[in-house]
Scaffold this motif. Sequence first.
Motif, PDB file in Angstrom:
ATOM      1  N   THR A  75     -30.992  46.173   7.105  1.00  0.00           N
ATOM      2  CA  THR A  75     -30.307  45.162   6.295  1.00  0.00           C
ATOM      3  C   THR A  75     -29.354  44.335   7.145  1.00  0.00           C
ATOM      4  O   THR A  75     -29.323  43.097   7.039  1.00  0.00           O
ATOM      5  CB  THR A  75     -29.537  45.830   5.143  1.00  0.00           C
ATOM      6  OG1 THR A  75     -30.452  46.559   4.322  1.00  0.00           O
ATOM      7  CG2 THR A  75     -28.812  44.799   4.305  1.00  0.00           C
ATOM      8  N   LEU A  76     -28.578  44.985   7.983  1.00  0.00           N
ATOM      9  CA  LEU A  76     -27.620  44.262   8.826  1.00  0.00           C
ATOM     10  C   LEU A  76     -28.324  43.333   9.801  1.00  0.00           C
ATOM     11  O   LEU A  76     -27.895  42.185  10.007  1.00  0.00           O
ATOM     12  CB  LEU A  76     -26.748  45.262   9.584  1.00  0.00           C
ATOM     13  CG  LEU A  76     -25.750  46.070   8.740  1.00  0.00           C
ATOM     14  CD1 LEU A  76     -25.033  47.106   9.606  1.00  0.00           C
ATOM     15  CD2 LEU A  76     -24.738  45.146   8.073  1.00  0.00           C
ATOM     16  N   VAL A  77     -29.411  43.813  10.403  1.00  0.00           N
ATOM     17  CA  VAL A  77     -30.129  42.991  11.385  1.00  0.00           C
ATOM     18  C   VAL A  77     -30.798  41.796  10.715  1.00  0.00           C
ATOM     19  O   VAL A  77     -30.757  40.669  11.227  1.00  0.00           O
ATOM     20  CB  VAL A  77     -31.162  43.845  12.140  1.00  0.00           C
ATOM     21  CG1 VAL A  77     -32.059  42.980  12.991  1.00  0.00           C
ATOM     22  CG2 VAL A  77     -30.454  44.864  13.014  1.00  0.00           C
ATOM     23  N   ILE A  78     -31.410  42.021   9.553  1.00  0.00           N
ATOM     24  CA  ILE A  78     -32.074  40.914   8.851  1.00  0.00           C
ATOM     25  C   ILE A  78     -31.047  39.891   8.378  1.00  0.00           C
ATOM     26  O   ILE A  78     -31.272  38.679   8.461  1.00  0.00           O
ATOM     27  CB  ILE A  78     -32.897  41.462   7.667  1.00  0.00           C
ATOM     28  CG1 ILE A  78     -34.038  42.334   8.180  1.00  0.00           C
ATOM     29  CG2 ILE A  78     -33.463  40.325   6.825  1.00  0.00           C
ATOM     30  CD1 ILE A  78     -34.742  43.123   7.100  1.00  0.00           C
ATOM     31  N   ALA A  79     -29.919  40.369   7.872  1.00  0.00           N
ATOM     32  CA  ALA A  79     -28.861  39.447   7.455  1.00  0.00           C
ATOM     33  C   ALA A  79     -28.369  38.613   8.632  1.00  0.00           C
ATOM     34  O   ALA A  79     -28.141  37.397   8.502  1.00  0.00           O
ATOM     35  CB  ALA A  79     -27.700  40.230   6.833  1.00  0.00           C
ATOM     36  N   ALA A  80     -28.210  39.248   9.801  1.00  0.00           N
ATOM     37  CA  ALA A  80     -27.797  38.509  10.994  1.00  0.00           C
ATOM     38  C   ALA A  80     -28.852  37.475  11.393  1.00  0.00           C
ATOM     39  O   ALA A  80     -28.516  36.354  11.803  1.00  0.00           O
ATOM     40  CB  ALA A  80     -27.542  39.484  12.146  1.00  0.00           C
ATOM     41  N   ALA A  81     -30.130  37.835  11.261  1.00  0.00           N
ATOM     42  CA  ALA A  81     -31.200  36.884  11.577  1.00  0.00           C
ATOM     43  C   ALA A  81     -31.154  35.690  10.631  1.00  0.00           C
ATOM     44  O   ALA A  81     -31.307  34.535  11.062  1.00  0.00           O
ATOM     45  CB  ALA A  81     -32.555  37.577  11.481  1.00  0.00           C
ATOM     46  N   GLY A 138     -31.458  38.870  -0.153  1.00  0.00           N
ATOM     47  CA  GLY A 138     -32.736  38.930   0.545  1.00  0.00           C
ATOM     48  C   GLY A 138     -32.732  39.955   1.656  1.00  0.00           C
ATOM     49  O   GLY A 138     -33.743  40.628   1.894  1.00  0.00           O
ATOM     50  N   ALA A 139     -31.586  40.114   2.358  1.00  0.00           N
ATOM     51  CA  ALA A 139     -31.504  41.085   3.443  1.00  0.00           C
ATOM     52  C   ALA A 139     -31.603  42.512   2.912  1.00  0.00           C
ATOM     53  O   ALA A 139     -32.263  43.367   3.518  1.00  0.00           O
ATOM     54  CB  ALA A 139     -30.195  40.898   4.212  1.00  0.00           C
ATOM     55  N   ILE A 140     -30.966  42.787   1.776  1.00  0.00           N
ATOM     56  CA  ILE A 140     -31.029  44.130   1.192  1.00  0.00           C
ATOM     57  C   ILE A 140     -32.454  44.446   0.748  1.00  0.00           C
ATOM     58  O   ILE A 140     -32.980  45.533   1.015  1.00  0.00           O
ATOM     59  CB  ILE A 140     -30.045  44.247   0.010  1.00  0.00           C
ATOM     60  CG1 ILE A 140     -28.601  44.172   0.524  1.00  0.00           C
ATOM     61  CG2 ILE A 140     -30.269  45.549  -0.753  1.00  0.00           C
ATOM     62  CD1 ILE A 140     -27.571  44.095  -0.576  1.00  0.00           C
ATOM     63  N   ALA A 141     -33.087  43.487   0.051  1.00  0.00           N
ATOM     64  CA  ALA A 141     -34.464  43.704  -0.409  1.00  0.00           C
ATOM     65  C   ALA A 141     -35.404  43.915   0.779  1.00  0.00           C
ATOM     66  O   ALA A 141     -36.246  44.825   0.779  1.00  0.00           O
ATOM     67  CB  ALA A 141     -34.920  42.516  -1.253  1.00  0.00           C
ATOM     68  N   ALA A 142     -35.256  43.081   1.808  1.00  0.00           N
ATOM     69  CA  ALA A 142     -36.120  43.213   2.986  1.00  0.00           C
ATOM     70  C   ALA A 142     -35.804  44.491   3.758  1.00  0.00           C
ATOM     71  O   ALA A 142     -36.711  45.135   4.300  1.00  0.00           O
ATOM     72  CB  ALA A 142     -35.951  42.000   3.894  1.00  0.00           C
ATOM     73  N   GLY A 143     -34.527  44.884   3.817  1.00  0.00           N
ATOM     74  CA  GLY A 143     -34.150  46.107   4.528  1.00  0.00           C
ATOM     75  C   GLY A 143     -34.760  47.348   3.895  1.00  0.00           C
ATOM     76  O   GLY A 143     -35.248  48.241   4.596  1.00  0.00           O
TER      77      GLY A 143
END
Length: 281
Positions: A192-198, A215-220
């Motif tokens: 989640t943290l990495v996707i949010a940073a992206a 979106g980051a939580i769902a994708a994580g």
Amino acid sequence: MASEDWSSHPRVMKVRRRSKFGNTVVVTIQNFRSHRTGPHAALVAHYGFLSVFPLLLVFTTILGFVLQSTPRFRDQIIDSAFNRIPIIGEQVAARPQELKGNVLVLIFGLFAALWAGMRAFNVLQSALDDVADVPHNGRPSLLRTRARSLLGIAIVGGAQIATAVLTSLVAVSGVRVLHKVFLVAGAVLVNTLVIAAAYRFLCVRQFTWRQVAPGAIAAGIAFAALQIAGTVVVGRAIANASSVYGTFASVIALLTWLSLHALVALVGAELNHALPARRYE
């Protein structure tokens, strides 16, 4: 006569007017089509797949250096999990003495992997800019795009290694259920943290952490599920398959795994773009 858009169908419009969630789903699907998110995800997966084989070449070359400098490790490596690695595992188990380090091969493998990885992240940046409706004349220069790609490779690559280790431990027998829960939670948090940073730093348009969080939580969560499922399913399939079919299964599974990850990441960005949830007016 042009056919009516499915999103304007009376039944769909009824759902969109009555439900915030329903309208958000429809808007996300519409944006998925208009932003060409599917082709972008396929291209990201393509270059990601191309980067894997040079990395295997690098890994094999480094292993050759290790065996040359420390021959006593040879038996330990043959009896370890290294001999189950697709494509090179059979070579390690059968003829480990033929594995030799080569500086030129190592350099070539690193440059090839870096080129393919940068291409994947260049496409990802373009896809995120498309999702955010950034005009082409407002996008970063070639040099800045490459610099961001290098940063993305370092962050996302390191995080994927960490989450792969965590999710592989979940599949190990003998690990307590409570420990598995903590491992999965750790994998979800890192993803989640990495996707949010992206989402924040690989797109020209500036977003807050709160804006990219849904979106980051769902994708994580989806990333962690894919990693656990991939570890369990692929591991069992390869263990029960012959060397030839195991190699084919590994290649197909890897391509599928990369495609699903790219798709999930971009769908999460589309979800953020469709929010906040609201009814159709």
